[in-house]
Design a protein around this motif. Structure first.
Motif, PDB file in Angstrom:
ATOM      1  N   ALA A  37     -17.726 -65.652  17.417  1.00 18.22           N
ATOM      2  CA  ALA A  37     -18.977 -65.075  17.988  1.00 18.22           C
ATOM      3  C   ALA A  37     -20.303 -65.760  17.748  1.00 18.22           C
ATOM      4  N   ALA A  38     -20.032 -66.636  16.361  1.00 16.76           N
ATOM      5  CA  ALA A  38     -21.309 -67.600  16.307  1.00 16.76           C
ATOM      6  C   ALA A  38     -21.340 -68.492  17.237  1.00 16.76           C
ATOM      7  N   SER A  39     -20.446 -68.905  17.462  1.00 20.54           N
ATOM      8  CA  SER A  39     -20.282 -70.329  18.352  1.00 20.54           C
ATOM      9  C   SER A  39     -20.714 -69.897  19.659  1.00 20.54           C
ATOM     10  N   SER A  40     -20.339 -68.636  20.102  1.00 18.29           N
ATOM     11  CA  SER A  40     -20.388 -68.374  21.483  1.00 18.29           C
ATOM     12  C   SER A  40     -22.104 -68.014  21.417  1.00 18.29           C
ATOM     13  N   ARG A  41     -22.769 -67.746  20.474  1.00 19.17           N
ATOM     14  CA  ARG A  41     -24.135 -67.431  20.468  1.00 19.17           C
ATOM     15  C   ARG A  41     -25.075 -68.790  20.017  1.00 19.17           C
ATOM     16  N   SER A  42     -25.089 -69.645  21.192  1.00 20.62           N
ATOM     17  CA  SER A  42     -25.782 -70.926  20.841  1.00 20.62           C
ATOM     18  C   SER A  42     -27.252 -70.785  20.402  1.00 20.62           C
ATOM     19  N   ILE A  49     -25.330 -70.372   9.172  1.00 15.82           N
ATOM     20  CA  ILE A  49     -24.884 -71.158   8.150  1.00 15.82           C
ATOM     21  C   ILE A  49     -24.032 -70.561   7.103  1.00 15.82           C
ATOM     22  N   ASN A  50     -23.825 -69.239   7.239  1.00 19.09           N
ATOM     23  CA  ASN A  50     -22.882 -68.625   6.343  1.00 19.09           C
ATOM     24  C   ASN A  50     -21.268 -68.778   6.699  1.00 19.09           C
ATOM     25  N   SER A  51     -21.129 -68.971   8.078  1.00 18.91           N
ATOM     26  CA  SER A  51     -19.742 -69.022   8.597  1.00 18.91           C
ATOM     27  C   SER A  51     -18.827 -69.978   8.115  1.00 18.91           C
ATOM     28  N   THR A  52     -17.925 -69.985   7.936  1.00 24.20           N
ATOM     29  CA  THR A  52     -16.735 -70.718   7.758  1.00 24.20           C
ATOM     30  C   THR A  52     -16.660 -72.127   8.416  1.00 24.20           C
ATOM     31  N   SER A  53     -17.020 -71.904   9.856  1.00 20.08           N
ATOM     32  CA  SER A  53     -16.949 -72.995  10.597  1.00 20.08           C
ATOM     33  C   SER A  53     -18.288 -73.508  10.856  1.00 20.08           C
ATOM     34  N   PHE A  54     -19.253 -73.583   9.444  1.00 16.61           N
ATOM     35  CA  PHE A  54     -20.552 -74.099   9.729  1.00 16.61           C
ATOM     36  C   PHE A  54     -20.253 -75.608   9.878  1.00 16.61           C
ATOM     37  N   ASP A  55     -21.034 -76.185  10.682  1.00 18.66           N
ATOM     38  CA  ASP A  55     -21.319 -77.584  11.054  1.00 18.66           C
ATOM     39  C   ASP A  55     -22.764 -78.077  10.542  1.00 18.66           C
ATOM     40  N   PRO A  56     -22.680 -78.661   9.544  1.00 16.87           N
ATOM     41  CA  PRO A  56     -24.044 -79.189   8.886  1.00 16.87           C
ATOM     42  C   PRO A  56     -24.815 -80.104   9.715  1.00 16.87           C
ATOM     43  N   ASP A  57     -23.995 -81.137  10.394  1.00 19.11           N
ATOM     44  CA  ASP A  57     -24.719 -82.226  11.098  1.00 19.11           C
ATOM     45  C   ASP A  57     -25.293 -81.584  12.542  1.00 19.11           C
ATOM     46  N   ARG A  58     -24.530 -80.799  13.178  1.00 19.25           N
ATOM     47  CA  ARG A  58     -25.109 -80.066  14.136  1.00 19.25           C
ATOM     48  C   ARG A  58     -26.095 -79.012  13.911  1.00 19.25           C
ATOM     49  N   TYR A  59     -26.195 -78.462  12.675  1.00 15.51           N
ATOM     50  CA  TYR A  59     -27.271 -77.538  12.336  1.00 15.51           C
ATOM     51  C   TYR A  59     -28.584 -78.458  11.914  1.00 15.51           C
ATOM     52  N   MET A  60     -28.345 -79.436  11.342  1.00 19.24           N
ATOM     53  CA  MET A  60     -29.614 -80.395  11.156  1.00 19.24           C
ATOM     54  C   MET A  60     -30.181 -81.164  12.496  1.00 19.24           C
ATOM     55  N   SER A  61     -29.156 -81.341  13.411  1.00 18.06           N
ATOM     56  CA  SER A  61     -29.826 -82.083  14.656  1.00 18.06           C
ATOM     57  C   SER A  61     -30.393 -80.868  15.387  1.00 18.06           C
ATOM     58  N   LEU A  62     -30.020 -79.726  15.450  1.00 21.62           N
ATOM     59  CA  LEU A  62     -30.722 -78.696  16.113  1.00 21.62           C
ATOM     60  C   LEU A  62     -31.979 -78.141  15.541  1.00 21.62           C
TER      61      LEU A  62
END
Length: 786
Positions: A37-42, A49-62
């Motif tokens: 659900a989190a990935s579907s909502r870009s 950030i609290n999900s298990t599929s958290f991608d820190p690089d992508r998060y920082m770039s965004l």
């Protein structure tokens, strides 16, 4: 996806949920669903950030792409604070769970220590229970024979007591007969009946025979009580129940018992003892009634009668219809007693007391036989009784008003010694009308405000009955006024009061009726309307299509018309009386052979006495007129007949025949130039108007009688003398002197026209005769005046 459907969660709640999920290792499926659900909502990637599929690089770039330096610094501070809060929350969570685990461990240890030694104690308890059981079995075995013996002795004792009761039964029954304790006797015998059925033909044959003889005597005595009129109903009902327990064929007595109940109805009829005490209220002439409302001591009380009904219904279950009819007859008798009392003019307090007594009996009987629907049946009877009470109250009020008016006829001799008798009767009649109506309203208000069940259900009809009662009362009062005045009710023409019937009616009563009618229209009806509007508003049971029950406008119009009719009738009666006097005066003598006049004729005195009598009557009860008197000198035209002018101007210059012819000619010429006089005008209810109207009608009647006769010279001169005397004495009698002078002149002219030789008296002679009449009147007045 279920989380998406719920209400939105704040950041702290989401963090706590993820923290707990990670601590307790919840299902990965839910985490996967959250990550998908989190990935579907870009758009909300920064919140993942609290999900298990958290991608820190992508998060920082965004975050770098969408935020400036200031925003990044602010976000850094926020994340540091969140990390600190999460650490604190995690520590608290671990500490709380750790305390719970410690407490559970200590509890388990205590339980383990307490269980130690429990098995040894249980084994010791089991050994003791087995020892007690073995000793109890030993005791039971040793006492078994003695217990059996005691039980046999107890059974034998009970049997001997029963045998003794059977042997003593005849004696017991005899004692009960002597003491009239028939209920105990029936109880003893019915208890021994099973033994008699088994051993009555062998061991207890003699006892059975003696008991049956006693029971036969008991049945005979009970039948005597059942049909004895001196015994109370309760005793007779109990006797019937005892006979039924003795298997006596009570059904054969059903009709006889019902007849006894019907005969007892006459003993239950209500007889009220009412004590009236007179005391001052409002005025000394009124009476206040205080009463002791008690039913005369009946031979049978209602409670005894109800118990008899209850017993009868138990004995004869199929007798419901007969009992319902019996109770309905009793209620009808009670209300008939009330109707008899209503005819004696009772107060509302007495009427309410009677209704309460009956309602108490109705509730008592309804408990025993609810199928009779006594409240509904009594409501119908109360409907009629209340109507009758209202109608009778108005009838007595109508009679009181009539009696107050008829005092003027019944006590004419006594009233003759009273000053202003008409005024006394008028005030008494006004007082009777207004106080009577207010007293009636007060009584009806007491019925309306009472909380008795019967009257509460009749509240709306009661309001309509009161309003309709006042409407009918005033209509009936109007008809009674017409009857007292001698008018025909079916044809309300005033001519119905003429003739011999009118002569028997006291004219003063008619004048009083006129003023009472005015009082009712102007004072009584407005006050009654106000009281009805404040206390008896509502109702409406009669339906809107029939209109309101009380229509004050119609009553006011009715009595306004009655006041005018009675005033006209009074004038007509007085005029007719004077007309009879005039008829006798002008039809009795032979006017062709009339002698010379020597004095004023006696009919003039009688006429003046009638006018004076009218003035005395109207001054007692009618107000004075506000209008200014119309004098002869105030008229615009010539209101004098040419006859008086010719008397003075031509008495020396013309001969007798020439003067007569000239007078006739001038008379007809003068009529063409005279002011038109209105003789028959509307009568006002004032002293001056009534007296003036009566005088004008009488003079008009005199004029017509003169026109029917033929006079010689002496007859004409006699008419001249009488009219001149009337002219002199009636100056201040009426408020329209011009019309009176005009009519007197017309009488002179008519007499001259009907005269064979219309030669008038010389003025000196005319004045001398009139002065002689005045002197004679003064002498008579001095003679009769002490």
């Amino acid at each position: 996806m279920a989380m998406d459907d719920g209400p939105p969660m704040d950041d702290k709640a989401k963090r706590m949920r993820d923290l707990l999920a990670s601590f307790y290792s919840t299902d990965h499926a839910s985490s996967a669903s959250d990550s998908s659900a989190a990935s579907s909502r870009s758009v909300n990637m920064l919140d993942a950030i609290n999900s298990t599929s958290f991608d820190p690089d992508r998060y920082m770039s965004l975050l770098v792409q969408k935020s400036n330096m200031e925003t990044l610094l602010q976000r850094h501070v926020e994340m540091a604070a969140e990390i600190k809060n999460l650490d604190t929350d995690l520590q608290m969570l671990v500490y709380e769970n750790y305390n719970k685990f410690i407490s559970a461990t200590e509890t388990i240890k205590r339980m383990k220590n307490n269980i130690v030694g429990m098995e040894a104690n249980m084994e010791q308890l089991l050994d003791k229970i087995l020892s007690v059981q073995s000793r109890s079995d030993g005791v039971n075995t040793s006492l078994f024979e003695k217990r059996e013996h005691i039980e046999r002795l107890h059974r034998t004792r009970n049997l001997l007591r029963k045998v003794q009761f059977i042997y003593d039964l005849p004696e017991r029954l005899g004692k009960c007969i002597k003491a009239e304790a028939y209920a105990d006797a029936v109880r003893f015998y019915t208890g021994a009946t099973p033994i008699f059925k088994v051993y009555g033909d062998s061991s207890f044959k003699d006892c059975k025979k003696a008991s049956e003889d006693a029971v036969a005597q008991i049945i005979k005595n009970l039948q005597g009580k059942l049909f004895s009129d001196s015994e109370p109903i309760q005793v007779r009902a109990e006797s019937a129940m005892l006979l039924k327990k003795l298997d006596f064929p009570v059904d054969s007595l059903k009709e006889q018992l019902l007849e006894k109940l019907e005969q007892s109805l006459s003993d239950l009829q209500l007889h009220f003892n009412i004590v009236t005490v007179s005391s001052p209220k409002f005025e000394e002439s009124t009476k206040q009634e205080s009463f002791d409302l008690v039913p005369a001591s009946p031979k049978v009380s209602t409670r005894d009668f109800v118990e008899a009904i209850r017993a009868y219904r138990v004995i004869f279950p199929d007798s419901e219809s007969q009992l319902i009819k019996l109770l309905h007859n009793l209620i009808t008798m009670h209300f008939q007693a009330i109707q008899d009392q209503i005819k004696k003019h009772i107060s509302s307090t007495e009427f309410l007391g009677m209704l309460r007594l009956i309602w108490a009996d109705v509730l008592l009987m309804d408990e025993v036989l609810p199928e009779a629907s006594l409240p509904e049946f009594s409501l119908e009877a109360a409907d009629f009784a209340v109507k009758q009470y209202i109608s009778t109250t108005f009838s007595f009020l109508l009679q009181d008003v009539s009696d107050s008016l008829l005092k003027i006829q019944r006590k004419q001799k006594d009233m003759a010694t009273v000053e202003n008798p008409l005024q006394v009767v008028l005030e008494a009649s006004k007082k009777t009308v207004i106080q009577g109506c207010m007293g009636v309203l007060l009584d009806f208000r007491q019925l309306l405000d009472d909380s008795l069940g019967l009257l509460v259900k009749l509240r709306d009809p009661l309001i309509d009955w009161v309003q309709g009662g006042f409407q009918d009362f005033f209509r009936t009062l109007y008809e009674r006024f017409l009857l007292l005045a001698g008018c025909n009710i079916s044809n309300q023409d005033l001519a119905s009061a003429e003739g011999s019937k009118g002569e028997t009616i006291f004219s003063g009563l008619v004048l009083v009726l006129a003023q009472v009618s005015v009082f009712i229209e102007q004072n009584a009806i407005p006050r009654i309307t106000e009281e009805i509007a404040s206390s008896f508003s509502g109702g409406g049971v009669r339906g809107y299509e029939y209109g309101p029950a009380f229509v004050p406008v119609e009553i006011c119009r009715l009595f306004r018309s009655a006041g005018e009719k009675f005033l006209q009738l009074y004038i007509r009666m007085k005029t007719q009386k004077v007309s009879v006097l005039f008829r006798k005066r002008f039809t009795t003598p032979n006017w062709i052979k009339h002698k010379e006049p020597r004095e004023v004729h006696m009919f003039v005195d009688l006429f003046l006495q009638e006018v004076e009598g009218v003035a005395v009557e109207v001054k007692q009860i009618l107000p004075e007129g506000a209008g200014r008197k119309h004098r002869r000198t105030e008229s615009n035209g010539s209101t004098t007949s040419s006859r008086s002018n010719t008397f003075r101007d031509d008495k020396l210059s013309r001969s007798t025949m020439q003067r007569a012819r000239s007078q006739l000619l001038e008379t007809h010429l003068a009529k063409l130039f005279k002011q038109k006089m209105e003789i028959f005008i509307k009568v006002e209810s004032t002293q001056d108007s009534v007296v003036t109207t009566i005088v004008k009608h009488c003079l008009k009647s005199l004029l017509e009688f003169v026109r029917l006769q033929t006079f010689n010279r002496s007859g004409f001169q006699q008419i001249q003398l009488d009219i001149q005397y009337l002219r002199t004495t009636m100056k201040d009698t009426t408020d329209d002197e011009a019309v009176v002078d005009f009519l007197l002149d017309e009488v002179i002219v008519a007499a001259a026209e009907r005269s064979l030789d219309p030669i008038p008296l010389e003025p000196p002679i005319l004045d001398r005769l009139i002065q002689a009449k005045f002197e004679k009147n003064r002498e008579q007045k001095a003679f009769f005046t002490p």
